[in-house]
Structures are given as C-alpha cells and as structure tokens.
Design an enzyme around this catalytic site. Structure first.
Site, PDB file in Angstrom:
ATOM      1  N   LYS A 116      69.623  45.217   9.348  1.00 35.80           N
ATOM      2  CA  LYS A 116      68.934  46.596   9.749  1.00 35.80           C
ATOM      3  C   LYS A 116      67.977  46.011  10.690  1.00 35.80           C
ATOM      4  CE  LYS A 116      68.588  51.108   9.567  1.00 35.80           C
ATOM      5  NZ  LYS A 116      69.691  52.019  10.199  1.00 35.80           N
ATOM      6  N   ASP A 118      74.477  44.214  -2.545  1.00 36.33           N
ATOM      7  CA  ASP A 118      74.894  45.049  -3.556  1.00 36.33           C
ATOM      8  C   ASP A 118      75.408  46.467  -3.235  1.00 36.33           C
ATOM      9  OD1 ASP A 118      74.411  45.623  -6.353  1.00 36.33           O
ATOM     10  OD2 ASP A 118      72.865  47.070  -5.444  1.00 36.33           O
TER      11      ASP A 118
HETATM   12  C1  IPM Z   1      75.092  43.611  -9.393  1.00 33.14           C
HETATM   13  C2  IPM Z   1      74.452  44.820 -10.413  1.00 33.14           C
HETATM   14  C3  IPM Z   1      73.244  43.978 -10.483  1.00 33.14           C
HETATM   15  C4  IPM Z   1      72.310  43.861  -8.973  1.00 33.14           C
HETATM   16  C5  IPM Z   1      72.127  44.638 -11.450  1.00 33.14           C
HETATM   17  C6  IPM Z   1      72.677  44.837 -12.638  1.00 33.14           C
HETATM   18  C7  IPM Z   1      70.610  44.050 -11.549  1.00 33.14           C
HETATM   19  O1  IPM Z   1      74.162  45.637  -9.546  1.00 33.14           O
HETATM   20  O2  IPM Z   1      75.490  42.468  -9.911  1.00 33.14           O
HETATM   21  O3  IPM Z   1      75.836  44.228  -8.476  1.00 33.14           O
HETATM   22  O4  IPM Z   1      71.663  44.826  -8.475  1.00 33.14           O
HETATM   23  O5  IPM Z   1      72.383  42.821  -8.416  1.00 33.14           O
HETATM   24 MG    MG Z   2      75.505  46.126  -8.058  1.00 28.02          MG
END
Ligand code: IPM
Ligand code: MG
Length: 360
Positions: free
Chosen positions: A193, A249
């Site tokens: 970004k 993510d």
């Molecule tokens: C992932 C999950 C995790 C993250 C969570 C459960 C902490 O969403 O592995 O993508 O945000 O990394």
């Molecule tokens: Mg995730």
C-alpha cells in the site's frame, strides 16, 4: 530406513479429526517407502489453555524445536474468544511462528479440475488458476510495537498497532518470493500500500532494488486494494505473489476461495534453519467440530508439503497428492466441496478411501 521425528499439534475444533487422517496417511506411506516416523504430540491453542493456562506451553515449543518438522492442524474456538489477548489461542500460533523464526509462509492456491464447479466463480475465470502466495509471517502489523490499548489524557481508550518492516526483513522474504517465482512461472507480483504507507514504500523500494539479481523473474507491483480486485476479476494473471503479514493473511483467504473451498489448501511456514510448520490454511471450524464433517484433505496435502519441503521426499509427496486427485476423480466429496451427483463422505470415511487408494 530414514527416521523422522514429527511433532503433531492437533489443536482445537476439527483439528484432532483431520490430524488423525494425516497420521494414518503418514503411517501408510512410511510403510511403503521405508520411512520411520516417530510422532510426538503436544498441546497448543485452546486445548493448551485448558490444560496448562497458556496457549503455547514452553514444552510444546521445545518439542517443536526438537523435531524434523511440525504438523499443525488448527487452533481457536468460541470458548476462548473472550480471554485476554495473551491467553488467546491465536497468540499461541503467533508465538510458534516467532519462536521458530518462520518468516516465510507459502500458501498455494491451485484449482483442481475436479473441483471447478465447487468454485463460486465462473469456470472460465478459475480454470487453470495456479497461484502461490508468499506471505511474510513474523513481522508487520502482527508484531510491530508499540501495540496495546492505552488510556489517553481525556480518559478515552485508544487501540494501537504498528506496521513496521526493516530492510532485512523485507529482503529475506523478497528473496523467497523471487526464488519461488523462479521455480514456478517466473512472474512475481509484490503487493503493498505504497500510495499511503511509508512502510510499504520501503517494501516496494527494497523489492525493486533486489530485482536485477533475478533477471529471469518478471516483477510487478500492485496496491493491496487493486490486488484483491484483480484476484477475483482475472486470477490467471498471477503466478507468485509476495506480500506482508496482514495483506497476505487477507489475500490468501481470497485466493483459497477461488479454488472452491478453503478446505483443500495446505501451507508451509519456513525459516532459515530449523523445523518448518505445515498446516492447512483453514481454521478450526468450531461449528462442525466433533461431527465428522470436516474435510481432511488440506491437512493431508500439508503432509505432502512437509514431505516435499522439510523431509526431501518429493516422490512420497507426489504419491499423496496423486491419491487426493484420484479420490476426487472417484467422485468422493466432503460437505464443503459437495456438488450434484457426487458421493458425500464424512471426515473418517474420506480418510478411509484415501488410505485404500494409497494402498492400491
Ligand atoms: C492464518 C490465520 C492466523 C493469522 C490467525 C489464526 C492468527 O488467520 O494463519 O491465516 O492471522 O495469521
Ligand atoms: Mg488467515
């Protein structure tokens, strides 16, 4: 006979159900290929909170360190959602990633021909999609400081997290991105970004600086909002994506859904040395936990990734991936990938047909 010590972290929700299938698969291929797996199981997440008060007990981290690879299922559930942050299951997972130095998270999203109709997108959009998301996993806004909820002078509370990346953190994940692209289609798209965030500008500058070292990789840059749009508009334009922790993510969930179900996708988390963690991209699905409805295939494909990336057993990995395709070819489906005319199976039954296929 090769010996491997594998730490199993079944965790919460559907975790134990899908882990049981994965362990059976390892036992069968171990027998077939003369590999000896020594399994050691440890608690993480909610189950660890219940038994020890902590989401990542020191012994669990130590056991992980003392193994050739770690196979993780999933953590979390409603029961632990309202605990203070340091006692949340997610904190255990983040501690594991940080504790093992797993800065590189590889999340493949490849559409299987058998599952095209399970995708929510049209056939011509998703057919042939084969993307690898390389997500930075131990930095960015997940770990940056200062962080916390602080009282201001007026008494109003203020929540703070910090998105920060140092040059060395960017460079090492960028290199994984370039090298991954070299082994795949030779295209790397870096997502940031940079039009708004300083941290992203540095990210973009460093990646651009490294690019001449990888003349065989075609580098492009996209802003995260545009990348999210492009991913559902025309996903076939992507080969390898490299991005920070939070953007990765989000994008990896979206990329997963292109393939029909997040229940099919494995991942590998790797550091510079020491054991990696192999786990499905999906979560603990507390809504269907204990009902024998879960799809164990992402866990099984995570076993294949473990064999490929950590144990250097590509032939065994291939065999497992082939068996998964064959089971789908035979029309077997769990609920999440069910479509008309297919045979609906529970988690255990899916495991059984997979073992049969592996043994035939
Ligand atoms: C992932 C999950 C995790 C993250 C969570 C459960 C902490 O969403 O592995 O993508 O945000 O990394
Ligand atoms: Mg995730």
């Amino acid at each position: 006979m090769m010996n491997y010590r594998i730490t199993l972290l079944p965790g919460d929700g559907i975790g134990p159900e899908i882990m049981a299938v994965a362990v059976d698969v390892l036992k069968v291929v171990g027998h077939q290929f003369n590999l000896n797996f020594e399994f050691q199981e440890a608690p993480i997440g909610g189950v660890a909170i219940d038994t020890t008060g902590e989401p990542l007990p020191t012994e669990t981290l130590e056991m992980c360190r003392n193994s050739n690879a770690v196979l993780l299922a999933a953590i979390g559930g409603y029961k632990w959602d309202n605990l203070p942050r340091h006692q949340r299951p997610e904190t255990g997972l983040l501690g594991l990633r940080a504790g093992l130095g797993l800065f590189a998270n590889l999340r493949p999203a490849k559409i299987l021909p058998q599952l095209i109709d399970a995708s929510t997108l049209k056939r011509d959009i998703v057919e042939g999609v084969d993307i690898m998301v390389v997500r930075e996993l131990t930095g960015g806004v997940y770990f940056g400081t200062p962080k916390g909820v602080f009282a201001t002078e007026t008494g109003e509370k203020r929540g703070v997290n910090t998105m920060a990346y140092s040059e060395s953190e960017i460079d090492r994940i960028a290199r994984v991105g370039f090298q991954t692209a070299q082994k795949r289609g030779g295209k790397l798209c870096s997502v940031d970004k940079a039009n708004v965030l300083e941290v992203s500008q540095l990210w973009r500058d460093r990646i651009t600086l490294l690019a001449p070292e990888y003349p065989d990789v075609q580098l492009s840059h996209l802003y995260i909002d545009n990348a999210a749009m492009q991913l559902v508009r025309w996903p076939k334009q992507f080969d390898t994506i490299v991005t920070g922790n939070l953007f990765g993510d989000i994008l990896s969930d979206a990329a997963a859904m292109l393939t029909g179900s997040i229940g099919m996708l494995p991942s590998a988390s790797l550091g510079n040395s020491g054991p990696g963690v192999f786990e499905p991209v999906h979560g603990s699905a507390p809504d269907i936990a204990g009902q024998d409805k879960a799809n164990p295939l992402a866990q099984v494909l995570s076993v294949a990734m473990m064999l490929r990336y950590a144990l250097e057993q590509p032939v065994v990995a291939d065999k497992i991936e082939q068996a998964v395709l064959q089971v789908l070819d035979q029309g077997y489906r769990t609920g999440d990938i069910m479509s008309e005319g297919m045979k609906l199976l529970g988690c255990q039954e899916m495991g059984e047909v997979l073992l049969k296929t592996l043994s035939s």
